[in-house]
Design an enzyme around this catalytic site. Structure first.
Site, mmCIF file in Angstrom:
data_model
loop_
_atom_site.group_PDB
_atom_site.id
_atom_site.type_symbol
_atom_site.label_atom_id
_atom_site.label_comp_id
_atom_site.label_asym_id
_atom_site.label_seq_id
_atom_site.Cartn_x
_atom_site.Cartn_y
_atom_site.Cartn_z
ATOM 1 N N ARG A 142 0.875 -1.174 0.043
ATOM 2 C CA ARG A 142 -0.105 0.087 -0.072
ATOM 3 C C ARG A 142 1.000 1.343 0.132
ATOM 4 O O ARG A 142 1.058 1.918 0.969
ATOM 5 C CB ARG A 142 -0.916 0.221 1.241
ATOM 6 C CG ARG A 142 -1.985 1.225 0.909
ATOM 7 C CD ARG A 142 -2.972 1.300 2.211
ATOM 8 N NE ARG A 142 -3.764 2.478 1.758
ATOM 9 C CZ ARG A 142 -3.322 3.789 1.778
ATOM 10 N NH1 ARG A 142 -2.083 3.998 2.199
ATOM 11 N NH2 ARG A 142 -4.085 4.799 1.432
ATOM 12 N N LYS A 178 -13.215 7.221 -16.945
ATOM 13 C CA LYS A 178 -14.314 6.514 -16.386
ATOM 14 C C LYS A 178 -13.687 5.652 -15.317
ATOM 15 O O LYS A 178 -13.294 4.441 -15.311
ATOM 16 C CB LYS A 178 -14.842 5.579 -17.480
ATOM 17 C CG LYS A 178 -16.383 5.004 -16.844
ATOM 18 C CD LYS A 178 -17.188 4.622 -18.289
ATOM 19 C CE LYS A 178 -18.565 3.738 -17.956
ATOM 20 N NZ LYS A 178 -19.407 4.767 -17.090
ATOM 21 N N LEU A 191 -18.172 13.209 -18.577
ATOM 22 C CA LEU A 191 -17.727 11.682 -19.322
ATOM 23 C C LEU A 191 -18.194 11.739 -20.618
ATOM 24 O O LEU A 191 -19.619 12.328 -20.872
ATOM 25 C CB LEU A 191 -18.322 10.681 -18.437
ATOM 26 C CG LEU A 191 -18.021 9.408 -19.080
ATOM 27 C CD1 LEU A 191 -16.714 8.890 -18.457
ATOM 28 C CD2 LEU A 191 -18.949 8.221 -18.646
HETATM 29 C C1 LIG Z 1 -21.085 10.320 -15.057
HETATM 30 C C2 LIG Z 1 -21.300 9.760 -16.207
HETATM 31 N N1 LIG Z 1 -21.769 10.413 -17.304
HETATM 32 C C3 LIG Z 1 -22.630 9.695 -18.421
HETATM 33 C C4 LIG Z 1 -22.611 8.734 -18.496
HETATM 34 C C5 LIG Z 1 -23.318 8.013 -19.696
HETATM 35 O O1 LIG Z 1 -22.458 7.289 -20.361
HETATM 36 P P1 LIG Z 1 -22.474 6.172 -21.419
HETATM 37 O O2 LIG Z 1 -23.694 6.671 -22.289
HETATM 38 O O3 LIG Z 1 -21.596 5.971 -22.228
HETATM 39 O O4 LIG Z 1 -23.392 5.172 -20.653
HETATM 40 C C6 LIG Z 1 -22.472 7.718 -17.276
HETATM 41 C C7 LIG Z 1 -22.697 6.058 -17.321
HETATM 42 O O5 LIG Z 1 -22.518 5.439 -16.348
HETATM 43 C C8 LIG Z 1 -21.773 8.295 -16.311
HETATM 44 O O6 LIG Z 1 -21.342 7.431 -14.946
#
Ligand SMILES: Cc1ncc(COP(=O)(O)O)c(C=O)c1O
Length: 278
Positions: free
Chosen positions: A99, A143, A199
């Protein structure tokens, strides 16, 4: 019994275990993807693989497998599930090390994947959402498995009888806790541009593609909190939710307080695209 893939082996879920010093467990040091399966077909596989590649690169990791290998793993997992609508969950962590923050101590990633049936929720009548300050970090385009802020935001939404928290950073809309956001005003469609606070949703991008191919105009532009509340329609997109209308925001109606006509059109186009694809 669910079958999962873990580091080269397929095994029953209950027999899959990892070392407690896995950096995913101690540091949240890893990334993930969720890929929808419709009619036993991986939906927008290449796009999900590209986003995985980007997430790995951003945390200084290499993709352990080629797309061909990923596809063959997913197809085996899909075969173990009876339902034709599923979603693949895949997670790669930096693996086991003492860790210590130093990433050079870990050189063997932990690779995990499973497929689960999509439990269809009936959301076409619209959902309630809350707004909340965007309390997340500056790398929301990765992600990352480190999802505590989103977990807390979804919990706050639930406490207020809502299904999603729509996030505001410095007075502007970013996205939902686990979805992207679109608004419509006077038949114009808007969504925030992609940047480090959003995202890059695969469903978001597909929706823009569908709009473009149907000659429907849209704009990727900043959306103020005021514009969000003044919208005629608000929609959320995600791989498992697809396109969901928001009818109430912080307990106030959006537009007429019912699913709007543009959503009906867009959702139909999306469903047609899906049927053609799968
Ligand atoms: C923060 C966030 N934004 C947007 C999305 C939508 O992304 P997707 O269309 O690729 O599922 C997700 C999906 O889990 C997400 O966690």
């Amino acid at each position: 019994m669910t079958t999962v893939y873990l580091n080269g082996e397929y095994k029953p879920l209950l027999e899959a275990s990892i070392n407690v010093l896995d950096r995913g467990f101690t540091f949240g040091d890893g990334v993930y993807e969720v890929i929808p399966i419709f009619n036993r077909t991986l939906f927008r596989f290449d796009e999900h693989m590209q986003r995985l590649e980007n997430s790995l690169k951003a945390i200084f990791m290499e993709n352990p497998y080629s797309s061909i290998k990923w596809r063959s793993i997913f197809e085996k997992l899909i075969d173990t599930v009876e339902q034709s609508e599923q979603s693949i969950y895949l997670q790669i962590t930096r693996g086991v090390s003492e860790r210590d923050h130093d990433i050079s101590l870990a050189d063997n990633p932990t690779i995990f994947a499973m497929s689960r049936p999509i439990v269809k929720q009936e959301l076409s009548a619209g959902i309630n959402a809350i707004t909340h300050e965007d309390i997340r970090w500056q790398y929301c385009d990765i992600k990352a498995i480190t999802l505590l802020p989103s977990v807390l935001l979804r919990h706050k939404a639930k406490q207020q009888g809502a299904k999603e928290a729509i996030l505001i950073r410095d007075g502007y809309l970013t996205e939902g806790a686990a979805s992207n956001v679109f608004i419509c005003k006077d038949d114009e469609i808007f969504t925030p541009p992609k940047n480090n606070h959003v995202l890059p949703g695969i469903t978001r991008d597909l929706l823009l593609e569908i709009l473009a191919s149907n000659n429907m105009s849209y704009s990727e532009s900043t959306i103020s909190e005021g514009a969000l509340f003044n919208a005629d329609e608000v929609w959320l997109t995600s791989s498992t939710w697809e396109i969901v209308p928001v009818i109430k925001l912080d307990n106030m109606p959006i537009g007429t307080g019912e699913t709007g006509p543009l959503w009906q059109t867009i959702n139909q186009l999306y469903q047609e695209f899906k049927s053609g694809y799968c």
